[in-house]
Structure formats: C-alpha cells, structure tokens
Design an enzyme around this catalytic site. Structure first.
Site, PDB file in Angstrom:
ATOM      1  N   ARG A 152      77.623  25.144  18.584  1.00  0.00           N
ATOM      2  CA  ARG A 152      77.391  26.565  18.269  1.00  0.00           C
ATOM      3  C   ARG A 152      76.014  27.002  18.751  1.00  0.00           C
ATOM      4  NH1 ARG A 152      79.635  24.809  12.584  1.00  0.00           N
ATOM      5  NH2 ARG A 152      81.857  24.967  13.011  1.00  0.00           N
TER       6      ARG A 152
ATOM      7  N   PHE B  61      90.212  32.086  17.630  1.00  0.00           N
ATOM      8  CA  PHE B  61      90.389  31.082  16.566  1.00  0.00           C
ATOM      9  C   PHE B  61      89.096  30.974  15.757  1.00  0.00           C
ATOM     10  CE2 PHE B  61      92.662  29.763  20.438  1.00  0.00           C
ATOM     11  CZ  PHE B  61      93.980  29.763  20.000  1.00  0.00           C
TER      12      PHE B  61
ATOM     13  N   ASP C 175      91.387  35.812  14.640  1.00  0.00           N
ATOM     14  CA  ASP C 175      92.107  34.695  14.037  1.00  0.00           C
ATOM     15  C   ASP C 175      93.465  35.201  13.563  1.00  0.00           C
ATOM     16  OD1 ASP C 175      91.034  31.725  12.945  1.00  0.00           O
ATOM     17  OD2 ASP C 175      92.810  32.478  11.906  1.00  0.00           O
TER      18      ASP C 175
ATOM     19  N   ASN D 117      97.460  36.830  17.021  1.00  0.00           N
ATOM     20  CA  ASN D 117      97.814  35.560  17.626  1.00  0.00           C
ATOM     21  C   ASN D 117      97.162  35.508  19.009  1.00  0.00           C
ATOM     22  OD1 ASN D 117      99.107  33.451  19.063  1.00  0.00           O
ATOM     23  ND2 ASN D 117     100.958  33.658  17.838  1.00  0.00           N
TER      24      ASN D 117
ATOM     25  N   ASP E  50      88.179  27.929  20.519  1.00  0.00           N
ATOM     26  CA  ASP E  50      88.011  26.808  19.582  1.00  0.00           C
ATOM     27  C   ASP E  50      89.285  26.667  18.746  1.00  0.00           C
ATOM     28  OD1 ASP E  50      86.993  24.789  17.967  1.00  0.00           O
ATOM     29  OD2 ASP E  50      85.975  26.191  16.612  1.00  0.00           O
TER      30      ASP E  50
ATOM     31  N   CYS F 286      89.952  19.486  19.712  1.00  0.00           N
ATOM     32  CA  CYS F 286      89.521  18.608  18.620  1.00  0.00           C
ATOM     33  C   CYS F 286      90.561  17.533  18.317  1.00  0.00           C
ATOM     34  CB  CYS F 286      89.224  19.415  17.360  1.00  0.00           C
ATOM     35  SG  CYS F 286      90.639  20.339  16.708  1.00  0.00           S
TER      36      CYS F 286
END
Length: 436
Positions: A252, A268, A290, A318, A340, A380
């Site tokens: 970040r 996101f 989001d 979305n 992300d 991730c």
C-alpha cells in the site's frame, strides 16, 4: 533414536523422508508405511525413515482413523529419526512436524520459547509497526495450523490443525503473557474459527472470545489500528478472515508513492485500504469499488474517519462487469488502476478457471488505462504460482496491445515470512507497472 521415546512411531516412505530432509513439515496419509503404538487424534508422534532391512514391497499402513493396535506388533525396526509432529486422523496431511530435534521436550517452556522467537522476529523486521501485525504465521513460525494477528489491543487467532487446537490452553495464555510482559496492551484473544477447513480436521466451526481471566466480561470486538498513518476501524468478529488484511501493508505504501495527482480506480477495495493510501499519497480522486455493500460502508467510514471523503467516491459493483462498462462508455477516466482481488483459486483443480479470471480483469484494466497509465495487480493464492501469474500478465498485455514497464515486484510483508523450503508460505504476488 538414542533415547527411549514415549510417542507412537510412524515409518514413512522414501519420498516423505526426502521431503522432510529438504525442510518441508508435512507428511501425507499415503506416505505412512507403518505404525508402532496407539494413535489418537492430535497426539504427538515420532516420524522415522524406513529401516535398511525393510522390504521394498512394504505396503502403506491403513489410513483408517483408528489405526488399531494391530500395528503395535509390527516386525519392522524403526529407522532414522526424522522429526516429531501432530497426528491428524482426518486430514490428508496426516502429520505436521514441529521439531526435528530428538532432544526437544514439548512442554510449556518449549512453546514459550517459540512464541518469544516469533515476537522478537516481528519486533526486528517490523520495527514500530508491531501494533498491527501478524504475530504467528503457521508453519513459517513452526506453529502448524495456527495464525495469530494483532490489531492494537486484540489478538485474533485461527486454529486449523487438531493438535494445535488441543494446545490452546497452553499457547494462548503464553501469548498473552509474552506480549503484556513486553509492555503491549492486550484486551483479549478472539477466535475466528468460523472456517470450513476446520471440518477437514474434525474440528467444529465457531467464533468467540477465548476464556482468559481478563475476558470474563464481554469485550467490544471493534478496535482501531493505525497503518501507514491511516486509521481503520477493525471488526474482529465480523470482518473478513481475522478482521483486516495485514499482508499488503508495505505494498500500500508503494501505491501511495505513485498516486500523487492521479485519478485512481481501486477494485475489490474491501475496507478501502489501497484507496486510502492512494489519497494519502496525493491522488486527485479515488473511486473505491467492491461487490459488497458492507465492505463499501466500512471503506466509507474509514474515509470519513481520516477526512478523505472530499477526494473519494464509492461504488457497489461487480468488477468483472464494471471494467468493460467503463471501457465502452469512455465517461470516467483513470490513470491508475489497482486490482487486489480475493483468491480466485484455493486448490489446484481450479487454477485454470482462476487464470481466466485474473486475465479478464487485467486485460480490461490494461485496455482502460491510457498509455503511460499505471497498474497495480496481485494474486493472494498460493495455487497461482508466480510463473503462471507472469505468463497470464504477458498474455493479457499482448491481447490488449500494450507493453508493461515493471516498476516493482513485491510480496507479502515480512511479518508473513516465507520459508524457501515450504512453498505454501509464499503466496502473495504484487506487481506495479506502467502501461506503455
């Protein structure tokens, strides 16, 4: 082994032996060749190699959860000691090693040392950022199946192995003691065991305060943390995972360094962490997106709390639908896009579909950005290895007709340490590009 041991003995295959000697702590059910002693779920077991006189056609011991006493009469002689670990009768990962030292005694003093090692490591690598950090990162800290996050004055735990779950009455008070004796204020320990993976271990799902003496009365599950100079409200009871994602802390900051004067689209956004760092870095405007209304509500609350709302807008959408809409409309211009997403795959079986999802959003973002624009993108998921993620980015750039000028390639923050011989600890890929 030179000394008499009190634990059941599991003989493992040559493949498992090689894996252990290479530093990996997991032993799978199919790798167990023989059992001496009576097993119980979560018990400690000694793991040994095949002895030199073992027959080549030795069949694996039954994977039945009882591992009955018939194995006590095994004629095989134990081989070389390889390690000691927790036995799990339900999981495919049948043993998780905690030590390869035959002289270790697994008492409270042993676990107190391990906790001190983990805490001293965080103090070294995180410096002044220990008020919110990951204190224990499972296998990377030799606590298999245990995660402990610190959010200011609350520790949040997640216990995903049966043996570690049995040790909570030993480990949790030691955690509290170690931190408080070091001058850290801790109000309580909250358990976020509301994850389905626990059922693979034969454990129930639940969440709630662990019964330390200090938590006899109900404690407010809301707390505040400060990360990179930004204040967040963290709900340890209802937030995703353990309440907040700590692993992107320094990524970040990297985004903030590029954000000055730019119009930023943060996809996101969850609690708004990347978006807020972009504003703090001097972005002219940030749109936080989001699919979850509750996530957007929390992101807006955090923006208000930090006085950033004058340069922010929030949108429930979305991302897979929004990016092509923005590309077609040409109404909203962004020169910095942040991707992300949550993990698109949590198993090898779904890697192909996950790759398509990652390519879709990256392709759309590359086409939406002007030449000279900036892209932050990440995955991730451990099951999306770096080489596959890079291949996907090459394909997306080719289809978008752009080139990627790499600025930085980053990983998770050092409070989520990576063990080179345990690839499961290496999961976060983060790239910063200029699109040209």
């Amino acid at each position: 082994m030179k000394q008499q041991r009190a634990y059941p003995i599991l003989t493992v295959s040559k493949k498992a032996e090689r894996s252990i000697l290479n530093g990996h702590p997991w032993i799978y059910d199919a790798e167990i060749q023989d059992v001496i002693g009576t097993l119980s779920n979560g018990c400690l077991v000694d793991v040994v190699s095949l002895s030199s006189d073992s027959r080549q056609d030795t069949k694996p011991a039954s994977s039945d959860s009882t591992h009955s006493a018939k194995n006590e009469s095994s004629t095989q002689k134990p081989g070389k000691y390889l390690g000691t670990g927790f036995y799990s009768e339900h999981s495919k990962i049948r043993v998780r090693l905690i030590s390869r030292n035959a002289n270790d005694k697994f008492d409270a003093a042993f676990w107190a040392r391990r906790i001190r090692y983990a805490w001293e490591y965080r103090k070294t690598v995180m410096g002044t950022d220990i008020d919110c950090c990951r204190v224990i990162f499972g296998e990377a800290d030799q606590f298999p199946g245990l995660t402990v996050d610190r959010f200011h004055d609350i520790l949040v735990t997640q216990t995903l192995s049966y043996g570690m779950d049995l040790l909570k009455p030993v480990i949790f008070p030691l955690l509290y003691q170690t931190l408080t004796e070091d001058g850290q204020e801790i109000r309580g320990i909250y358990e976020r065991n509301d994850v389905s993976i626990r059922e693979l271990e034969g454990l129930k799902q639940y969440k709630g305060w662990y019964p330390l003496d200090i938590t006899q009365n109900q404690i407010d599950p809301l707390t505040e943390i400060t990360e990179n100079g930004i204040i967040y409200q963290v709900d340890v009871e209802n937030g995703q995972k353990t309440g907040f994602f700590l692993d992107q802390k320094y990524n970040r900051q990297a985004v903030a360094r590029l954000a000055a004067g730019k119009r930023v689209l943060d996809c996101f956004t969850h609690t708004g962490s990347f978006a807020l760092n972009a504003v703090k870095g001097g972005a002219s405007h940030v749109c936080a997106v989001d699919i979850s209304q509750s996530a957007i509500d929390m992101a807006r609350h955090n923006a208000e709390h930090n006085g950033f709302t004058d340069r922010m807008t929030f949108r429930v959408a979305n991302v897979f639908d929004l990016l092509p809409q923005l590309e077609q409309s040409h109404e909203e211009k962004y020169d910095f896009i942040i991707l992300d997403p949550p993990a698109f795959t949590k198993s090898r079986r779904t890697v192909d579909s996950a790759k398509k999802g990652y390519k879709e959003i990256n392709l759309r973002a590359m086409k939406l950005l002007p030449r000279g624009g900036y892209l932050a993108t990440c995955s991730c998921s451990h099951f999306m290895p770096d080489e596959l993620f890079i291949k996907m980015l090459h394909s997306a750039a080719a289809d978008a007709g752009v080139q990627l000028r790499q600025i930085e390639a980053r990983q998770q923050a050092p409070d989520h340490p990576i063990l080179w011989n345990v690839p499961e600890t290496d999961y976060l890929k983060f790239y910063l590009f200029q699109v040209i």
